[in-house]
Design a protein around this motif. Structure first.
Motif, mmCIF file in Angstrom:
data_model
loop_
_atom_site.group_PDB
_atom_site.id
_atom_site.type_symbol
_atom_site.label_atom_id
_atom_site.label_comp_id
_atom_site.label_asym_id
_atom_site.label_seq_id
_atom_site.Cartn_x
_atom_site.Cartn_y
_atom_site.Cartn_z
ATOM 1 N N GLY A 140 0.744 -1.137 0.077
ATOM 2 C CA GLY A 140 0.034 -0.033 -0.111
ATOM 3 C C GLY A 140 0.871 1.331 -0.024
ATOM 4 O O GLY A 140 0.344 2.292 -0.141
ATOM 5 N N GLY A 141 2.138 1.321 0.038
ATOM 6 C CA GLY A 141 2.972 2.348 0.117
ATOM 7 C C GLY A 141 2.761 3.374 -1.053
ATOM 8 O O GLY A 141 2.870 4.520 -0.732
ATOM 9 N N THR A 142 2.873 2.700 -2.224
ATOM 10 C CA THR A 142 2.770 3.794 -3.249
ATOM 11 C C THR A 142 1.323 4.400 -3.246
ATOM 12 O O THR A 142 0.983 5.228 -4.306
ATOM 13 C CB THR A 142 2.924 2.761 -4.836
ATOM 14 O OG1 THR A 142 1.983 2.155 -4.907
ATOM 15 C CG2 THR A 142 4.425 2.461 -4.899
ATOM 16 N N TRP A 143 0.260 3.730 -2.531
ATOM 17 C CA TRP A 143 -0.967 4.736 -2.398
ATOM 18 C C TRP A 143 -1.053 5.629 -1.436
ATOM 19 O O TRP A 143 -1.452 6.657 -1.554
ATOM 20 C CB TRP A 143 -2.069 3.538 -2.359
ATOM 21 C CG TRP A 143 -3.447 4.117 -2.604
ATOM 22 C CD1 TRP A 143 -3.964 3.952 -3.693
ATOM 23 C CD2 TRP A 143 -4.455 4.570 -1.531
ATOM 24 N NE1 TRP A 143 -5.305 4.554 -3.724
ATOM 25 C CE2 TRP A 143 -5.589 4.811 -2.238
ATOM 26 C CE3 TRP A 143 -4.275 4.773 -0.251
ATOM 27 C CZ2 TRP A 143 -6.758 5.534 -1.750
ATOM 28 C CZ3 TRP A 143 -5.389 5.278 0.288
ATOM 29 C CH2 TRP A 143 -6.473 5.549 -0.310
ATOM 30 N N TYR A 144 -0.515 5.191 -0.264
ATOM 31 C CA TYR A 144 -0.760 5.964 0.911
ATOM 32 C C TYR A 144 0.180 7.105 1.086
ATOM 33 O O TYR A 144 -0.127 8.447 1.274
ATOM 34 C CB TYR A 144 -0.793 5.100 2.344
ATOM 35 C CG TYR A 144 -1.757 4.415 2.643
ATOM 36 C CD1 TYR A 144 -2.856 5.190 3.425
ATOM 37 C CD2 TYR A 144 -2.099 3.236 2.479
ATOM 38 C CE1 TYR A 144 -3.946 4.580 3.929
ATOM 39 C CE2 TYR A 144 -3.124 2.583 2.773
ATOM 40 C CZ TYR A 144 -4.094 3.321 3.601
ATOM 41 O OH TYR A 144 -5.348 2.782 3.932
ATOM 42 N N ILE A 145 1.661 6.762 0.547
ATOM 43 C CA ILE A 145 2.718 7.745 0.989
ATOM 44 C C ILE A 145 2.378 8.992 -0.102
ATOM 45 O O ILE A 145 2.588 9.919 0.479
ATOM 46 C CB ILE A 145 4.224 7.193 0.852
ATOM 47 C CG1 ILE A 145 4.225 6.163 1.881
ATOM 48 C CG2 ILE A 145 5.254 8.194 0.868
ATOM 49 C CD1 ILE A 145 5.275 5.162 1.872
ATOM 50 N N PRO A 146 2.254 8.916 -1.212
ATOM 51 C CA PRO A 146 2.063 10.188 -1.997
ATOM 52 C C PRO A 146 0.883 10.934 -1.414
ATOM 53 O O PRO A 146 1.018 12.169 -1.553
ATOM 54 C CB PRO A 146 1.869 9.888 -3.429
ATOM 55 C CG PRO A 146 2.124 8.322 -3.393
ATOM 56 C CD PRO A 146 2.227 7.602 -2.055
ATOM 57 N N ARG A 147 -0.184 10.302 -1.157
ATOM 58 C CA ARG A 147 -1.433 11.158 -0.550
ATOM 59 C C ARG A 147 -0.897 11.851 0.748
ATOM 60 O O ARG A 147 -1.547 12.948 0.906
ATOM 61 C CB ARG A 147 -2.566 10.037 -0.480
ATOM 62 C CG ARG A 147 -3.175 9.680 -1.837
ATOM 63 C CD ARG A 147 -4.188 8.695 -1.629
ATOM 64 N NE ARG A 147 -5.050 8.297 -2.865
ATOM 65 C CZ ARG A 147 -4.512 7.764 -3.768
ATOM 66 N NH1 ARG A 147 -3.171 7.493 -3.832
ATOM 67 N NH2 ARG A 147 -5.453 7.459 -4.864
ATOM 68 N N ALA A 148 -0.147 11.102 1.551
ATOM 69 C CA ALA A 148 0.233 11.854 2.713
ATOM 70 C C ALA A 148 0.888 12.966 2.534
ATOM 71 O O ALA A 148 1.174 13.979 3.187
ATOM 72 C CB ALA A 148 0.723 10.777 3.706
ATOM 73 N N ILE A 149 2.281 12.631 1.802
ATOM 74 C CA ILE A 149 3.413 13.761 1.763
ATOM 75 C C ILE A 149 3.709 14.250 0.485
ATOM 76 O O ILE A 149 4.606 15.098 0.231
ATOM 77 C CB ILE A 149 4.685 13.048 2.420
ATOM 78 C CG1 ILE A 149 5.201 11.770 1.327
ATOM 79 C CG2 ILE A 149 4.564 12.264 3.837
ATOM 80 C CD1 ILE A 149 6.634 11.296 1.834
ATOM 81 N N GLY A 150 2.998 13.966 -0.583
ATOM 82 C CA GLY A 150 3.127 14.590 -1.897
ATOM 83 C C GLY A 150 4.022 13.810 -2.819
ATOM 84 O O GLY A 150 4.860 13.139 -2.302
#
Ligand code: T3D
Length: 256
Positions: A140-150
Motif C-alpha cells: 500500500g505504500g505507493t498509494w498512501y505515501i504520495p497522498r500523505a506527503i506529496g
C-alpha cells in the motif's frame, strides 16, 4: 488462540498485538502475516482499540529476507498473504494504532502507515528500503505515501531509500505524533485508552469517509458524509454525547 510470531495482550478494552521476532527486527514471514490477519479479524469480546507494535528495538523490518526462497513468486505472496493482512488492518472493527517503537522498514513501514493513527518514538524511523534490494514499495505504500506527503517527497523517499526520522515523518504529514522514547509507552497507552473509550461507530465512519475522499469529488463526498452522519445520529453514543455535554459531565460512550 495460540500464536508463534506475535504476542497478543488484552487489557481493559485495548488489544496489543506485538510482532515478536526481535532477533530479526520483527521481519514478516508467512506465519506472522497469517497471525496478524487472524488476530485483527477475530477480536476478543469487549476490545475497542488495537495497538500494533514490535518487540525489542525494531517495529518491523518488512519481508523476512531469509524466506526469499519460499517467497520467490512475489505477486502471489502480496495477493494471498500481504493483502489479507492489510485488509484486516484497514477493515478492523475498531481503530488501529501503529505504535512504532523503532525502525520500520520496507513492508514494515507500510504496515504502520495503513493503520488509522501512527505514533512513533523519536528514535524510530521509516525506510522505504525496497530499492536497496531491487524491489518497488508495496503493502500500500505507493498509494498512501504520495497522498500523505506529496509526489516530490514520496519519490525521494522511495528512490533513495533513506531513513525518514519520526520527527521528519510528523513534519511531512506522514504520521500523527513523535514522542520522546521515555514517554512513548505511556503516550501510546493513553491514546489507546482514549480511543477505546470513544464513539467507535463514529471512528469507523471517519475512517470510511477519509479513505473514500481520495476517490470522490465534493458532491460524492458530501453525500457520503450525510449518509454516515445520518447513521451516527441514530447511535446511542450521539444521544450520550449530547446528554453529557448538556449535563456538563464526561460522556460514557459504549461504541453503540
Ligand atoms: O512478496 C514479497 O515477498 C515481497 C515483499 C517485499 C516487502 C518488503 O518488505 S521488501 C524489504 C525488506 N526489508 C528490508 O530490506 C530491510 C532489511 N533490514 C534492514 O535494512 C536493517 O536490518 C534495518 C534498517 C531494518 C535495521 O538495521 P540495524 O542496523 O538496526 O539492524 P541489523 O543489524 O541490520 O538487523 C538486526 C538483525 O535482524 C540482523 O541479523 P543478525 O546479523 O543479528 O543475525 C539482520 O540480518 C536481521 N534482519 C533485519 N531485517 C531483516 C532481517 N532478517 C531477515 N529479514 C529482514 N527483513
Amino acid at each position: 488462540m495460540e500464536f508463534q510470531t506475535i504476542r497478543v495482550e488484552h487489557q481493559d478494552a485495548v488489544l496489543r498485538v506485538v510482532m515478536n521476532r526481535p532477533e530479526m527486527m520483527n521481519a514478516l514471514n508467512a506465519t506472522m502475516r497469517q497471525e496478524i490477519t487472524a488476530a485483527l479479524s477475530d477480536l476478543p469480546e469487549g476490545v475497542r482499540c488495537v495497538v500494533l507494535t514490535g518487540e525489542g528495538r525494531g517495529f518491523c523490518s518488512g519481508q523476512d529476507l531469509t524466506d526469499a526462497g519460499a517467497a520467490i513468486d512475489l505477486e502471489r505472496t502480496l495477493r494471498e498473504e500481504y493483502e489479507p493482512m492489510l485488509r484486516a488492518i484497514t477493515g478492523c472493527a475498531v481503530p488501529v494504532i501503529a505504535a512504532v517503537n523503532g525502525v520500520a522498514a520496507g513492508a514494515g513501514a507500510n504496515v504502520a502507515l495503513v493503520c488509522d493513527v501512527v505514533i512513533a518514538a523519536n528514535s524510530a524511523s521509516f525506510i522505504q528500503a525496497f530499492t536497496r534490494i531491487g524491489l518497488i514499495p508495496d503493502a500500500g505504500g505507493t498509494w498512501y505515501i504520495p497522498r500523505a506527503i506529496g509526489h516530490a517527497r514520496a519519490m525521494g523517499a522511495m528512490l533513495f531509500a533513506e531513513p525518514v526520522s519520526a520527527q521528519q515523518a510528523v513534519d511531512w504529514g506522514m504520521i500523527w505524533q513523535a514522542v520522546p522514547d521515555e514517554e512513548f509507552e505511556a503516550v501510546v497507552a493513553n491514546r489507546a485508552r482514549q480511543l477505546s473509550e470513544g464513539p467507535t461507530g463514529a471512528y469507523l465512519s471517519i475512517r470510511q469517509a477519509v479513505s473514500a475522499s481520495f476517490g470522490n469529488d465534493l458532491e460524492e463526498q458530501l453525500a457520503l458524509e450525510a449518509q454516515l452522519q445520518g447513521k451516527a445520529g441514530h447511535s446511542r453514543d450521539f444521544t450520550e454525547g449530547v446528554g453529557a455535554f448538556l449535563q456538563k459531565r464526561k460522556p460514557n460512550f459504549t461504541g453503540r
